[in-house]
Design a protein around this motif. Sequence first.
Motif, PDB file in Angstrom:
ATOM      1  N   ARG A 339       0.848  -1.202   0.000  1.00  0.00           N
ATOM      2  CA  ARG A 339       0.000   0.000   0.000  1.00  0.00           C
ATOM      3  C   ARG A 339       0.883   1.251   0.000  1.00  0.00           C
ATOM      4  N   TYR A 340       0.296   2.321  -0.569  1.00  0.00           N
ATOM      5  CA  TYR A 340       0.990   3.610  -0.591  1.00  0.00           C
ATOM      6  C   TYR A 340      -0.057   4.714  -0.662  1.00  0.00           C
ATOM      7  N   SER A 341       0.260   5.861  -0.038  1.00  0.00           N
ATOM      8  CA  SER A 341      -0.618   7.029  -0.117  1.00  0.00           C
ATOM      9  C   SER A 341       0.231   8.246  -0.424  1.00  0.00           C
ATOM     10  N   PRO A 342       0.104   8.833  -1.617  1.00  0.00           N
ATOM     11  CA  PRO A 342       0.938   9.978  -1.983  1.00  0.00           C
ATOM     12  C   PRO A 342       0.551  11.231  -1.218  1.00  0.00           C
ATOM     13  N   LYS A 343       1.538  11.978  -0.764  1.00  0.00           N
ATOM     14  CA  LYS A 343       1.298  13.139   0.089  1.00  0.00           C
ATOM     15  C   LYS A 343       1.197  14.455  -0.669  1.00  0.00           C
ATOM     16  N   ALA A 344       1.502  14.456  -1.980  1.00  0.00           N
ATOM     17  CA  ALA A 344       1.519  15.697  -2.749  1.00  0.00           C
ATOM     18  C   ALA A 344       1.324  15.382  -4.229  1.00  0.00           C
ATOM     19  N   PRO A 345       0.799  16.334  -4.999  1.00  0.00           N
ATOM     20  CA  PRO A 345       0.700  16.129  -6.446  1.00  0.00           C
ATOM     21  C   PRO A 345       2.095  15.899  -7.038  1.00  0.00           C
ATOM     22  N   THR A 365       5.210   3.840 -13.234  1.00  0.00           N
ATOM     23  CA  THR A 365       5.027   5.270 -12.992  1.00  0.00           C
ATOM     24  C   THR A 365       3.541   5.575 -12.882  1.00  0.00           C
ATOM     25  N   PHE A 366       3.207   6.541 -12.042  1.00  0.00           N
ATOM     26  CA  PHE A 366       1.809   6.960 -11.922  1.00  0.00           C
ATOM     27  C   PHE A 366       1.767   8.458 -11.652  1.00  0.00           C
ATOM     28  N   VAL A 367       0.619   9.049 -11.944  1.00  0.00           N
ATOM     29  CA  VAL A 367       0.420  10.481 -11.774  1.00  0.00           C
ATOM     30  C   VAL A 367      -0.457  10.706 -10.550  1.00  0.00           C
ATOM     31  N   VAL A 368      -0.083  11.670  -9.721  1.00  0.00           N
ATOM     32  CA  VAL A 368      -0.867  12.036  -8.536  1.00  0.00           C
ATOM     33  C   VAL A 368      -1.534  13.373  -8.818  1.00  0.00           C
ATOM     34  N   SER A 369      -2.850  13.388  -8.851  1.00  0.00           N
ATOM     35  CA  SER A 369      -3.582  14.623  -9.111  1.00  0.00           C
ATOM     36  C   SER A 369      -3.686  15.461  -7.848  1.00  0.00           C
ATOM     37  N   GLY A 370      -4.032  16.732  -8.004  1.00  0.00           N
ATOM     38  CA  GLY A 370      -4.076  17.647  -6.864  1.00  0.00           C
ATOM     39  C   GLY A 370      -5.418  17.752  -6.184  1.00  0.00           C
ATOM     40  N   ALA A 371      -6.410  16.998  -6.615  1.00  0.00           N
ATOM     41  CA  ALA A 371      -7.757  17.118  -6.041  1.00  0.00           C
ATOM     42  C   ALA A 371      -8.034  15.996  -5.053  1.00  0.00           C
ATOM     43  N   TRP A 372      -8.581  16.357  -3.904  1.00  0.00           N
ATOM     44  CA  TRP A 372      -8.973  15.375  -2.882  1.00  0.00           C
ATOM     45  C   TRP A 372     -10.432  15.630  -2.501  1.00  0.00           C
ATOM     46  N   PRO A 373     -11.306  14.616  -2.463  1.00  0.00           N
ATOM     47  CA  PRO A 373     -11.005  13.214  -2.767  1.00  0.00           C
ATOM     48  C   PRO A 373     -11.032  12.867  -4.247  1.00  0.00           C
ATOM     49  N   GLY A 374     -11.306  13.840  -5.108  1.00  0.00           N
ATOM     50  CA  GLY A 374     -11.263  13.573  -6.539  1.00  0.00           C
ATOM     51  C   GLY A 374     -12.470  12.778  -7.011  1.00  0.00           C
ATOM     52  N   LYS A 375     -12.305  12.134  -8.152  1.00  0.00           N
ATOM     53  CA  LYS A 375     -13.413  11.381  -8.737  1.00  0.00           C
ATOM     54  C   LYS A 375     -13.660  10.095  -7.946  1.00  0.00           C
ATOM     55  N   PRO A 376     -14.925   9.627  -7.924  1.00  0.00           N
ATOM     56  CA  PRO A 376     -15.211   8.350  -7.247  1.00  0.00           C
ATOM     57  C   PRO A 376     -14.385   7.214  -7.848  1.00  0.00           C
ATOM     58  N   THR A 377     -14.003   6.285  -7.004  1.00  0.00           N
ATOM     59  CA  THR A 377     -13.242   5.124  -7.448  1.00  0.00           C
ATOM     60  C   THR A 377     -14.053   3.864  -7.234  1.00  0.00           C
ATOM     61  N   LEU A 396      -9.830  28.576  -1.445  1.00  0.00           N
ATOM     62  CA  LEU A 396      -9.268  28.220  -0.141  1.00  0.00           C
ATOM     63  C   LEU A 396      -7.944  27.478  -0.265  1.00  0.00           C
ATOM     64  N   PHE A 397      -7.506  27.218  -1.486  1.00  0.00           N
ATOM     65  CA  PHE A 397      -6.198  26.601  -1.709  1.00  0.00           C
ATOM     66  C   PHE A 397      -5.094  27.625  -1.440  1.00  0.00           C
ATOM     67  N   ASP A 398      -3.927  27.119  -1.078  1.00  0.00           N
ATOM     68  CA  ASP A 398      -2.698  27.908  -1.058  1.00  0.00           C
ATOM     69  C   ASP A 398      -1.687  27.125  -1.870  1.00  0.00           C
ATOM     70  N   GLY A 399      -1.477  27.533  -3.112  1.00  0.00           N
ATOM     71  CA  GLY A 399      -0.687  26.711  -4.018  1.00  0.00           C
ATOM     72  C   GLY A 399      -1.412  25.397  -4.249  1.00  0.00           C
ATOM     73  N   PRO A 400      -0.707  24.260  -4.071  1.00  0.00           N
ATOM     74  CA  PRO A 400      -1.358  22.964  -4.294  1.00  0.00           C
ATOM     75  C   PRO A 400      -2.127  22.448  -3.080  1.00  0.00           C
TER      76      PRO A 400
END
Length: 427
Positions: A339-345, A365-377, A396-400
Motif C-alpha cells: 500500500r501507498y498514499s501519496p502526500k503531494a501532487p 510510474t503513476f500520476v498524482v492529481s491535486g484534487a482530494w477526494p477527486g473522482k469516485p473510485t 481556499l487553496f494555497d498553491g497545491p
Amino acid sequence: MKSLFILAACIVTTCLGVTARDVNNIKPRIIVSTDIGGTDPDDNQSMTHFLMYNSQFDIEGIISSASYGPGSKEEILRMIDIYEADYEKLKKHDKDLLTPQELRKLCKQGRHGLASYKGYDDKTEGSECIVECARRSSDRPLWILVWGTLEDVAQALHDAPDIKDNIRVYWIGGPNKKWGVNSYAYIAENFPDLWFIENNAAYRGFISDNNVHDKYNTGYYDAAIKGAGQLGKDFKNYYKGIVKMGDTPSLLYMMDGDPNNPFKECWGGSFENIYESPRTVFNHIPTVKDTVAVYSVMELMFKGPVLDASEKGKKYFTMRVDKQDWDGVYLGDGTYAVRYSPKAPAVLTFTTQSNIKELNGLSGTFVVSGAWPGKPTKLGYKLGDHWYSDKQAPELFDGPWQGVKTVSKWRNEVLDDWAERWEWLSE
C-alpha cells in the motif's frame, strides 16, 4: 464609550478560540497521540503550545505513538520537565494549569513501528488508554487528537469496537497518512461511521512562510519568544525557532467552543463531508496513463510463487518510491501487495527489490492529481455521515494545498494570543 468597547470585544472574542469555550464552561475531553521525537520536530513545538494551554482541556491521556522514527514517551516527559521550570510563572496567570506531576501521570507509550498490512498488530499501553478512557461514562465524547499515524487508534478500535460511538478523531493526515496508510485503510474499511476529521492539507495554514520576515513568520521567535523562560529557550532548538506547528490546529479546533460543528469557521479550520475515501487497486504495472488522487490509498498487486498459508502477511519485497521504501507482503494464492498514499501532487516512479525473481526489478510510474477526494473510485471506502476533510473550494487553496486558508486566516490572531502567554514568562 468604555461599555461599548467591552461589548464589541465580547462579540469579537466569542468568534475566536479561547474565550468562546469559556462562555459554555465545558472543557473537551481529549487524548493527544503524538510522534514527538520522531523525524519532524514540529511536534515539540506543538507540545510547547499544548503545555502552555493545557488548562483549556480535560486531558485523559498523552500517548507517544512514534510509529515512524525513534520517538518515545520519554520525549514527552522531557518536555514536561521543561514546563516544570516555568510552571510557577505560568500559574500566576492561569491557576487551572495542570501540575507537572499531573501531566506525567497521563503519559503512555504507544506503538513503536508501523502496523502491518492488516492495519493492527498488538495492543499497547497507548491503545489500552484509549479503550479505558472511551469506556468511561460521560455525556461528552472523547476526542483523540492524532499528530502522527493512526496505529494506536486502529488497535484500540480493533480490540474494542464498542468504543466507536464514544470517540471522535481529529487527525493531521497528509504525510502521516503516507506513513500510516495500513492503519488508515483498516479504519476506513471497518469503521466508516466513525466521527472523523481528516485534515490532509489545511493544517499547513499554521506553518510559517520562510520568505516573509515579519513578527508572524521568521521574526516570531525574536518578537514573542526570545528570553521567555526555559520553554522559550528550548523552542529555539526546533527549526531555529521558526514556527512550524502543523499539529497545533487540532488543539485550536478544540479551543473554539463547539468542536461538534466541523462546518463553522474557527482557529483549527473548517471542513466538509466526504462520503468516499478513494482507493485504487492496480493488478497491472501502472504507467503515466494512470492517475490517483493525492492522499488516496493505492494498492499494487503482483503475482509470484504460491507459498504456504503460514507465510501470509510476511514481508517478501520492498517498493521504493519518492526515495523511501515500503514493505510488500504475501497475501496468499500467489498474490503479493503493498500500500501507498501519496502526500503531494507529482509524477512518481517506483521500483521493487526482492529475493523472489518475479517480484524483483519491477518498475512503474503513476500520476498524482491535486484534487482530494477527486473522482469516485470503483473500490473506494464508502464513508458515513460524520467523516470530514479539507474544503475543496478553489479560493481556499494555497498553491497545491487544499483548504489551507480556513486555518491561515486565523494564524496571526492565534500567535498574538500565544504571545501574551510568552509575556508571562518574560516578567
